[in-house]
Design an enzyme around this catalytic site. Sequence first.
Site: not given
Length: 729
Positions: A116-117, A120, A122, A229
């Site tokens: 989670r971030g 959103g 996962v 990234d």
Amino acid sequence: MMSGEECPLRSKLQQYLDGDLCESEAVAVEWHLPDCLACRTAAQELLGAVRFNSSSGTSEDTGGNGEAAWQPWILNVLQENGWQLPHQLRPDPESPEPTAAPELPVRYEPVRRIGRGGMGEVWEAYDAVVGRAVAVKFLSSAAPGLQETQRLLLEAVALGRLHHPGIVRVHEVISELKHPAIVMEHISGASLSGFVRGRTISERDAARLVCRLAEAVAHAHMNGILHRDLKPANILLRAVGNPSDRRDAPESLADYEPVISDFGLARLAAEHTITLNGQILGTPAYMPPETANALPEEHTCAVDIYGLGTILYELLTGRAPHLGENQTATLVLAQQGRITVPRLLRTGLSADLENICLKCLAFSPADRYASAEALRGDLQAFLEDRPVSARRPGPMRRAFRWGRRNPLPAGLVLLLLIAVTAFLTEVTLSAIRRQQMQEQVTKQLANAIDLIETMLSNLRGNTTAWQAIPEDQQKGIYADAIKVYGDYLEYHCPSGRIPPEHLLHAARRTALLQMLDPNAEITADLDRINQSITQLPMVSRQTPELLFIRELCAQTGANQLRQKGDLGGAAQQLLAHVEVLRERAELARSSAGAGSTPAEALQFMRSSSGVLMNAANDFRDAQDFISAAKAAEEGIAVLLAVMKLQRGVDADVINYLALADLAANAHSTSQMPQRAVEIASEARSVFEKHQFTNPGLRDVAMSILRSLNAFQPSQSDQVENTGEKVIKN
């Protein structure tokens, strides 16, 4: 920072607390707040006016402004940064964090949240149709903005274009939910960052793993995708072999295959619509200087080469390349490209492997490996005990460093050498950079065109998905496509004649401009395209691609003139469209061979009759009844030819009667009643000979026929009776 008013981020605090900032802006605020006492004080003042609803997991404004709709992760971030929250805002440490299962199609059963971030979450889910575990990434309600939605969709597009065992696979894009979601391959292993923590990785294991990653990155670059990234946390480890054959998890890195994940910051050719100058995206500890300095236009394949170097660096030294006292200090180190030499952190390190790592982490992108494939080749050479291309700095570089350490004895000599060397080097490198830049721009523009055309084709081909997109987002997609086409044309043909290979992009850009803004001035663009076409040989103008371009330009020109109220001019453009359709029908007929008329040719003929009907209507509305009658009769002739080749199609008869009604009315208005009577009589004859299979279409035909009866008053009763008999039969 002496006062909150002096801080440029002060204005964004309320938006941050409300969860209204996009991911990049939220990250910028989180980096800034630990170092700014004034902003932390302002944040606490804003928090003091809010009470926390522990049952719903949201915050409410006590001032009567309604729900602020904060997300619990924001409060967690505040506490992690050492802020003293009001008691009513502190989440209950004993109450479990809300983990409501996401809304998913029936075939997917949510199992657990695995990530989670701010943007959103996962979730691991079970696909009941295929019988496998999958990972589902979707936007949370805290990130419903257009930028985040576009970024998620672009991540799906990026993964959809990549097919490599070292890159996580995408199975499906779910667009019918409230928020879009991506269904991806589920990798059950841990991330590389979790695996290496507390372990010492051998040189060969580190080189072997990065070599495999370089192969996957080279595949992504060949398909026009930059990850941007790359770091150990975004590398998942898939155990080699059958997990059921092992009782315990593998202990050696050699027992795993690396898989690159999280393409959320991947740059496609249209990335300029999401990432702007000044936005810093990524993790400072692993950032290349060009990313840390917020210059997305300088992002090339060298960004990912740097990312692979950071992974190799951490495998060899056990730490990230940039480590400061806080995130701001770490970002400064990344901006300056300061890196501790690996051999100072790990004694006995191979010189060849250290040189490979430092070449990846060079400050200037031009000093890094030219491609991921070149890096893979050097790592493979190291593993096979062959010489590598990476070498320690040459004599000039060492002399320069010596001069910096000993400025007094070598100052004047070194100053002269530096000036001469810098001048000669700049002359040479400028020529090389110009050539490399031209090649990169050409490739990026080609990838941009390919991406935007694929996206438009997929969206417009799926009517349901396209209609589900809000109108403002549709306009945003059109605007992005226009920008990409415009950049492409400005680079390849900024003025004058447009070469044949660029005409289709010019025609599509002009059509999109007219669709986005019906009042847009596109006359000059259409004239330039048409003039470029007329300068081509006749044979070239009759190829399928050029015929399609001419048809698209005629449609666009007609739409523009009709919008301006020039109905006569719009009708003339439609007649030009008809000429192109006739050429396309003839080309299809000739390709099929003598004596045959393929379905494609019949379709072009039917399309031309429909365009002629539109032209007749425009002429009639422009009070040009003679031209209206002529266009309608041309359409009648085309349909008679179609009905001769393919009998019994109800729609053909309906369109024939509609054109006959148009022609008869136009002749009657232009003082040619006899011709109107003849057309009405011919239409009645066609009607009487046709046997309708669709009762609804037969009723439509009867309605048109009754209108035509006005041109044969002496036989109107007979025509009416004839029609009634047909209906009874």
